[in-house]
Structures are given as structure tokens and as C-alpha cells.
Design an enzyme around this catalytic site. Sequence first.
Site, PDB file in Angstrom:
ATOM      1  N   TYR A 143      -2.191 -32.612 -10.652  1.00  0.00           N
ATOM      2  CA  TYR A 143      -1.790 -33.692  -9.579  1.00  0.00           C
ATOM      3  C   TYR A 143      -1.837 -34.915 -10.219  1.00  0.00           C
ATOM      4  O   TYR A 143      -1.013 -35.838  -9.907  1.00  0.00           O
ATOM      5  CB  TYR A 143      -3.173 -34.111  -8.522  1.00  0.00           C
ATOM      6  CG  TYR A 143      -2.868 -33.013  -7.440  1.00  0.00           C
ATOM      7  CD1 TYR A 143      -3.069 -31.715  -7.215  1.00  0.00           C
ATOM      8  CD2 TYR A 143      -2.964 -33.762  -6.155  1.00  0.00           C
ATOM      9  CE1 TYR A 143      -3.006 -31.061  -6.239  1.00  0.00           C
ATOM     10  CE2 TYR A 143      -2.905 -33.069  -4.826  1.00  0.00           C
ATOM     11  CZ  TYR A 143      -2.878 -31.700  -5.059  1.00  0.00           C
ATOM     12  OH  TYR A 143      -2.802 -30.812  -3.933  1.00  0.00           O
ATOM     13  N   LYS A 192      -7.941 -19.486 -13.318  1.00  0.00           N
ATOM     14  CA  LYS A 192      -6.865 -18.632 -13.491  1.00  0.00           C
ATOM     15  C   LYS A 192      -6.915 -18.599 -15.237  1.00  0.00           C
ATOM     16  O   LYS A 192      -6.035 -18.594 -15.903  1.00  0.00           O
ATOM     17  CB  LYS A 192      -5.565 -19.300 -13.073  1.00  0.00           C
ATOM     18  CG  LYS A 192      -4.300 -18.240 -13.146  1.00  0.00           C
ATOM     19  CD  LYS A 192      -4.605 -16.995 -12.236  1.00  0.00           C
ATOM     20  CE  LYS A 192      -3.547 -16.088 -12.516  1.00  0.00           C
ATOM     21  NZ  LYS A 192      -3.856 -14.545 -11.692  1.00  0.00           N
ATOM     22  N   ASP A 224      -6.361 -16.137  -7.474  1.00  0.00           N
ATOM     23  CA  ASP A 224      -5.800 -15.115  -6.578  1.00  0.00           C
ATOM     24  C   ASP A 224      -6.789 -14.057  -6.005  1.00  0.00           C
ATOM     25  O   ASP A 224      -6.579 -13.918  -4.675  1.00  0.00           O
ATOM     26  CB  ASP A 224      -4.593 -14.614  -7.263  1.00  0.00           C
ATOM     27  CG  ASP A 224      -5.187 -13.681  -8.620  1.00  0.00           C
ATOM     28  OD1 ASP A 224      -6.171 -14.263  -9.130  1.00  0.00           O
ATOM     29  OD2 ASP A 224      -4.319 -13.101  -9.336  1.00  0.00           O
ATOM     30  N   ASP A 248      -7.321 -27.475  -3.407  1.00  0.00           N
ATOM     31  CA  ASP A 248      -6.374 -27.859  -2.207  1.00  0.00           C
ATOM     32  C   ASP A 248      -5.903 -26.828  -1.287  1.00  0.00           C
ATOM     33  O   ASP A 248      -6.155 -26.728  -0.146  1.00  0.00           O
ATOM     34  CB  ASP A 248      -5.111 -28.548  -2.683  1.00  0.00           C
ATOM     35  CG  ASP A 248      -4.179 -28.966  -1.901  1.00  0.00           C
ATOM     36  OD1 ASP A 248      -4.310 -29.481  -0.559  1.00  0.00           O
ATOM     37  OD2 ASP A 248      -2.898 -28.613  -1.919  1.00  0.00           O
ATOM     38  N   ASP A 252      -7.707 -25.345   2.456  1.00  0.00           N
ATOM     39  CA  ASP A 252      -6.844 -24.984   3.467  1.00  0.00           C
ATOM     40  C   ASP A 252      -7.114 -23.519   4.239  1.00  0.00           C
ATOM     41  O   ASP A 252      -7.641 -23.434   5.193  1.00  0.00           O
ATOM     42  CB  ASP A 252      -5.472 -25.047   3.297  1.00  0.00           C
ATOM     43  CG  ASP A 252      -5.038 -26.436   3.744  1.00  0.00           C
ATOM     44  OD1 ASP A 252      -5.939 -27.519   3.481  1.00  0.00           O
ATOM     45  OD2 ASP A 252      -3.981 -26.619   4.071  1.00  0.00           O
TER      46      ASP A 252
HETATM   47  C1  IPM Z   1      -5.567 -32.683   0.882  1.00  0.00           C
HETATM   48  C2  IPM Z   1      -4.007 -32.852   1.045  1.00  0.00           C
HETATM   49  C3  IPM Z   1      -3.539 -33.906  -0.008  1.00  0.00           C
HETATM   50  C4  IPM Z   1      -3.560 -33.181  -1.446  1.00  0.00           C
HETATM   51  C5  IPM Z   1      -1.853 -34.293   0.304  1.00  0.00           C
HETATM   52  C6  IPM Z   1      -1.603 -35.046   1.423  1.00  0.00           C
HETATM   53  C7  IPM Z   1      -1.695 -35.461  -1.062  1.00  0.00           C
HETATM   54  O1  IPM Z   1      -3.251 -31.862   1.217  1.00  0.00           O
HETATM   55  O2  IPM Z   1      -6.238 -33.756   0.942  1.00  0.00           O
HETATM   56  O3  IPM Z   1      -5.863 -31.608   0.822  1.00  0.00           O
HETATM   57  O4  IPM Z   1      -2.856 -32.445  -1.788  1.00  0.00           O
HETATM   58  O5  IPM Z   1      -4.754 -33.188  -1.950  1.00  0.00           O
HETATM   59 MG    MG Z   2      -4.367 -29.978   1.213  1.00  0.00          MG
END
Ligand code: IPM
Ligand code: MG
Length: 358
Positions: A143, A192, A224, A248, A252
Site C-alpha cells: 500500500y 506468502k 491462499d 485487506d 473482507d
Molecule cells: C479497507 C478498504 C481500504 C483499504 C480502501 C478503501 C483504501 O478496503 O479499509 O479495507 O484497502 O485499506
Molecule cells: Mg478493504
Amino acid sequence: MKNYKITVLKGDGIGPEIVDEAIKVLNVVGEKFGFTAEYDFQLMGGCAIDATGHPLPPATIDACKNSDSVLLGAVGGEKWETLPGHLRPEAGLLGIRAALGLYANLRPARIFEPLKAASPIKAEIIGDNLDIMVVRELTGGIYFGERGRCEKNGEKAAFDTMLYTVPEIQRIAKVGFEMAQKRSGRLCSVDKANVLESSRLWRETVLEMAKDYPDVELSHMYVDNCAMQLVRRPTQFDVIVTSNLFGDILSDEASMLSGSIGMLASASLADGKFGLYEPIHGSAPDIAGQGIANPLATILSVAMMLKYSFGLDDAATAVETAVNDAMKTARTPDIYEEGFEKVGTVEMGDLVVELLNR
Ligand code: IPM
Ligand code: MG
């Protein structure tokens, strides 16, 4: 009475709607637990671009630095998607993480009893008390590495760089180890290392540190495989510590175990007690302004603020219990199931407040 200064960044899309509910809850918690909260509203993201031309105005950074904690809604939207990378709303979010040194991102994925049936994963796989804490490194890695456009073999190309220093790995691993100590004692470091050199350094560093935490059962997993294991047998995990990009993606994925991404809170912590609290979902422009967004992830982020920045564990638990109980009768559309009352953003906030006051 203790007074907390909180900088509020409502952001874009559904941000303002969900943050309003979280503030309502925080005010009631203050009355119950004996503190006051003072809010300083600042701009970040698309709204800041519209007002000032920049996603992260210096005044916003100053306000955050002068406060006890930060509450954030969400940023981003189609309107700003064609802007160059460094001027997009997301750049504001990355910028504030960097400016405030928020290197430790805690993303708990747990199942609330009333929501069990809402998980897309079978009940027998979810088990009875799924409770995973993803500890994501937040201010390093790909990032924040060098990136750019270039040419390769005469073709247009682009690159991003994943770089970690040993101290960066150590400080996030420490958060992971200590979190594991406070919970079930199991830590899984995800990397990884079969391919990436930065991951090999990550693994070496974590292994070296393990000697100082003999009470923590450390395991390593390739990212993975972890993605697969999270849906195959999620109950094997307690604390996961991983890099920015992997965290990240995995957070999710982990969020869906709990039924809806609309339920997941997060804390982004610097050294000490300061932190920024936000739901992990985005600004959902498609439903913005309709009053149907789920405010619970933001309300649960307030619970994390109470716990991690203010040390008010009982207040945090009270909020979590109220959220849990609210879902026994009422549901926003994203977590709706037949037999429940379908409610909007404000009604859900009101219900949590009512339950807190009971
Ligand atoms: C998160 C989001 C952010 C990230 C984006 C919006 C930049 O997906 O906080 O997980 O990738 O960190
Ligand atoms: Mg995210």
C-alpha cells in the site's frame, strides 16, 4: 466528569447516516457510564475534495491529532473515481492512517447469535462461537511501497512494491502475540513465504519473536490456503496477523462469515491509546440517502473505541449486547430474514439506544 474529544469524519455515501446513529449511541453510553463526548466534525474523502480540492485537508489531520480518538464513516464514490490516484477519496484514508501512525488494524469477525442463519456459510461450519480477530498491518507493505508507471519490453507497464522493514513486522507481530495472549493463545501468521521475499522476512521475524511468547501457539499459513481455510473450517482461527494487502482481502472474506459486511467494525491503532474507528464496509453510494444502510458496524466501532481508546470495557460490552439484542427483532435490508421487522438506519439506531437505556 471525563470528557473525550472525538474527531468525526462522516465521509461520503452512507457515511453521514451511519455515523449519526453511532454518535447517538455514544451519547447515551456517556450518560450511562459517566462521561461526555465532544465532537469535532471534519472533512475527509470525496466531501473534502469537493470542499477543498484535496481528500485530506491539513485541518483534518490537525483536528485528529488534537483528539482522543477518531470516528470515521466511509469514503469514496463514483463521482471521484476518475481522479488521479493521489487525489481520490481513498488517498485520504491511506493518508490519515499514515499521518496518525495507525499501524495496527484490528478487524474482529464474530458471529452474533441472532444472525447465525444469515451467514452464507453452513451453520455446522460456523459453529457456535466463531470469533476471529484479524490483525492487519496498516501503514506499510504494498500500500505504501514505491509504485509507478514504466515500460517493459517496449510495452506500457506499471509496478507496486511490497516492502517491509523488520521493525514494521515486529511491532505488528507484537500486537498479534499480545492479542493472542488475551484470547485463546493461538496466533496464525499469514504470508506468502513460498514466493515473496518480503513474506520470508515476515516469517523469519515472527518466528524469532515467538521465543518471547512461549505461551502462544504460533502457526504459519500461506495466504491462499488461509482464504480457503476461512470458509472450510473457520473455527480453527483465533488471531490472524498479516500484512496490509493480505489483511485487506482476508478481512473482507472473514466478514461474510458473520452474515454481512454491514456488521464488521474495526479499530486502527497507533502506539498508546489513540485510534481511529470505522466500519470495514465502504460508502455504498448505491444506497446512500435512502435511510436503509446498516449502522451496526459503525455502532460496533464505537464499542471498540470505548474498549481500546477509553479503557471502558463494560461500556463496550453494553453496546455489543444492545446490538446483539436489536437483531433479535429488527433487521436492516442487508441482514433481513423473514419473520423480523424490516427497519431503516435511524430505527435501528433508535432500537440500540432503547436497549441500552433498558
Ligand atoms: C479497507 C478498504 C481500504 C483499504 C480502501 C478503501 C483504501 O478496503 O479499509 O479495507 O484497502 O485499506
Ligand atoms: Mg478493504
